[in-house]
Design a protein around this motif. Structure first.
Motif, PDB file in Angstrom:
ATOM      1  N   ARG A   1       0.821  -1.217   0.000  1.00 33.15           N
ATOM      2  CA  ARG A   1       0.000   0.000   0.000  1.00 33.15           C
ATOM      3  C   ARG A   1       0.852   1.263   0.000  1.00 33.15           C
ATOM      4  O   ARG A   1       0.323   2.360  -0.178  1.00 33.15           O
ATOM      5  CB  ARG A   1      -0.920   0.001   1.222  1.00 33.15           C
ATOM      6  CG  ARG A   1      -2.016  -1.055   1.162  1.00 33.15           C
ATOM      7  CD  ARG A   1      -2.798  -1.102   2.461  1.00 33.15           C
ATOM      8  NE  ARG A   1      -3.418   0.184   2.756  1.00 33.15           N
ATOM      9  CZ  ARG A   1      -4.079   0.438   3.896  1.00 33.15           C
ATOM     10  NH1 ARG A   1      -4.163  -0.497   4.828  1.00 33.15           N
ATOM     11  NH2 ARG A   1      -4.618   1.620   4.089  1.00 33.15           N
ATOM     12  N   ASN A   2       2.139   1.112   0.201  1.00 35.14           N
ATOM     13  CA  ASN A   2       3.044   2.263   0.165  1.00 35.14           C
ATOM     14  C   ASN A   2       3.323   2.600  -1.304  1.00 35.14           C
ATOM     15  O   ASN A   2       4.289   2.132  -1.906  1.00 35.14           O
ATOM     16  CB  ASN A   2       4.339   1.929   0.912  1.00 35.14           C
ATOM     17  CG  ASN A   2       5.230   3.144   1.102  1.00 35.14           C
ATOM     18  OD1 ASN A   2       5.105   4.136   0.392  1.00 35.14           O
ATOM     19  ND2 ASN A   2       6.134   3.065   2.057  1.00 35.14           N
ATOM     20  N   ARG A   3       2.487   3.418  -1.868  1.00 32.62           N
ATOM     21  CA  ARG A   3       2.575   3.710  -3.302  1.00 32.62           C
ATOM     22  C   ARG A   3       3.873   4.416  -3.669  1.00 32.62           C
ATOM     23  O   ARG A   3       4.432   4.188  -4.744  1.00 32.62           O
ATOM     24  CB  ARG A   3       1.376   4.573  -3.722  1.00 32.62           C
ATOM     25  CG  ARG A   3       0.035   3.865  -3.560  1.00 32.62           C
ATOM     26  CD  ARG A   3      -1.112   4.755  -4.020  1.00 32.62           C
ATOM     27  NE  ARG A   3      -2.395   4.086  -3.876  1.00 32.62           N
ATOM     28  CZ  ARG A   3      -3.561   4.636  -4.171  1.00 32.62           C
ATOM     29  NH1 ARG A   3      -3.603   5.884  -4.649  1.00 32.62           N
ATOM     30  NH2 ARG A   3      -4.691   3.969  -4.001  1.00 32.62           N
ATOM     31  N   PHE A   4       4.327   5.271  -2.775  1.00 30.07           N
ATOM     32  CA  PHE A   4       5.572   5.984  -3.066  1.00 30.07           C
ATOM     33  C   PHE A   4       6.731   5.012  -3.200  1.00 30.07           C
ATOM     34  O   PHE A   4       7.573   5.133  -4.104  1.00 30.07           O
ATOM     35  CB  PHE A   4       5.848   7.004  -1.969  1.00 30.07           C
ATOM     36  CG  PHE A   4       7.060   7.851  -2.221  1.00 30.07           C
ATOM     37  CD1 PHE A   4       7.181   8.600  -3.380  1.00 30.07           C
ATOM     38  CD2 PHE A   4       8.091   7.917  -1.296  1.00 30.07           C
ATOM     39  CE1 PHE A   4       8.290   9.389  -3.618  1.00 30.07           C
ATOM     40  CE2 PHE A   4       9.208   8.700  -1.522  1.00 30.07           C
ATOM     41  CZ  PHE A   4       9.310   9.437  -2.684  1.00 30.07           C
ATOM     42  N   ALA A   5       6.785   4.012  -2.307  1.00 27.49           N
ATOM     43  CA  ALA A   5       7.847   3.010  -2.385  1.00 27.49           C
ATOM     44  C   ALA A   5       7.721   2.181  -3.663  1.00 27.49           C
ATOM     45  O   ALA A   5       8.733   1.837  -4.292  1.00 27.49           O
ATOM     46  CB  ALA A   5       7.798   2.096  -1.163  1.00 27.49           C
ATOM     47  N   MET A   6       6.493   1.869  -4.066  1.00 24.94           N
ATOM     48  CA  MET A   6       6.302   1.104  -5.293  1.00 24.94           C
ATOM     49  C   MET A   6       6.746   1.914  -6.516  1.00 24.94           C
ATOM     50  O   MET A   6       7.333   1.367  -7.455  1.00 24.94           O
ATOM     51  CB  MET A   6       4.824   0.705  -5.431  1.00 24.94           C
ATOM     52  CG  MET A   6       4.321  -0.245  -4.352  1.00 24.94           C
ATOM     53  SD  MET A   6       5.191  -1.835  -4.313  1.00 24.94           S
ATOM     54  CE  MET A   6       6.274  -1.608  -2.905  1.00 24.94           C
TER      55      MET A   6
END
Length: 284
Positions: free
Chosen positions: A27-32
């Protein structure tokens, strides 16, 4: 209904906590986005922007004099930098954001051992995925001598910084502090070990840097056919130290939730009745 066996109950605890930890990472979109874009862009820039002039230096791990192309050497440093930054950031963000939830779980009686094992499992899986992805991108630009050793070095560097990220997330109070700590630790650590930019890359101080074992193993993997299990073991030792720090930080963060007696609260009506009884003259 038959009582649930202890072994099955422990597996359920671990599976549930691990699933939650992995869900938090996904759910950590920034990390993805960083994983999908930052790694290939940084890898490509490190390879294309640096001249391919050969750099002469002696690799401490093998004692051999190497003359690799400068862009290939910088690409290895960039790959390590990308992996450590992303995994460190992912684990920091999960620990920082999930701190209150961890305390509530501990207060509710959820075993802290299973919470720690779940974080460790998610760290291993995330690091393995990022290391494999980064190794594949590296091989797309040039062919290292030992791709498997390179992947192992990236994996160990990733879990080391992931453990540091857990420690930062448990100890630091503000998100910007943790982000700055992860970024500056990785940048200083790897910049001092790049022989293309640092004259102290073979100095004695670099042996005490967190990614020293991974840097030696990754460089050897790129330009040598000599196996380097000793330096993988050194990096594994750094992970053990970082994991211990992260475990202690997690323990400090959740210990106040355990074993603390609940304050005895007197209902308002009972308190009023008690005060009236105390104020009443004796014998009435």
């Amino acid at each position: 209904m038959k009582p649930r066996r202890p072994g099955r109950r422990h597996r359920t605890y671990l599976t549930t906590a691990t699933r939650y930890a992995l869900t938090e990472h996904l759910r950590n979109r920034f990390a993805m986005v960083l994983m999908a874009l930052f790694i290939p862009v940084w890898t490509a820039l490190a390879f294309w922007s640096v001249p391919d002039t050969r750099t002469r230096f002696r690799l401490r791990a093998t004692g051999n004099l190497l003359t690799p192309h400068g862009n290939q050497l910088t690409e290895i440093t960039g790959a390590l930098n990308a992996v450590t930054l992303i995994i460190g950031f992912m684990m920091f963000a999960a620990s920082f954001a999930g701190g209150r939830f961890d305390r509530r779980l501990a207060l509710a009686g959820y075993p802290r051992t299973h919470l720690v094992l779940a974080k460790l499992t998610s760290l291993m899986l995330a690091s393995a995925a990022v290391a494999a992805y980064t190794t594949a991108l590296t091989c797309a630009f040039w062919e290292p001598e030992q791709p498997a050793l390179l992947a192992a070095a990236l994996f160990l560097a990733g879990i080391t910084y992931g453990a540091l990220g857990v420690a930062f997330g448990s100890l630091l109070r503000r998100e910007v502090e943790g982000m700055f700590a992860v970024v500056m630790t990785s940048v200083i650590d790897l910049a001092l070990q790049n022989p293309l930019y640092s004259s102290s890359s073979n100095g004695g101080i670099v042996r005490y840097l967190p990614s020293y074992g991974a840097m030696q193993a990754a460089t050897g993997a790129g330009f040598s056919t000599t196996p380097l299990p000793k330096y993988l073991a050194i990096q594994a030792g750094w992970f053990a130290v970082a994991a211990l720090v992260g475990l202690l930080a997690f323990h400090i963060r959740t210990r106040n939730s355990l074993g603390r007696p609940r304050p005895h609260v007197i209902a308002p009506s009972t308190a009023d009745a008690t005060r009236q009884a105390e104020a009443r003259p004796s014998g009435t």
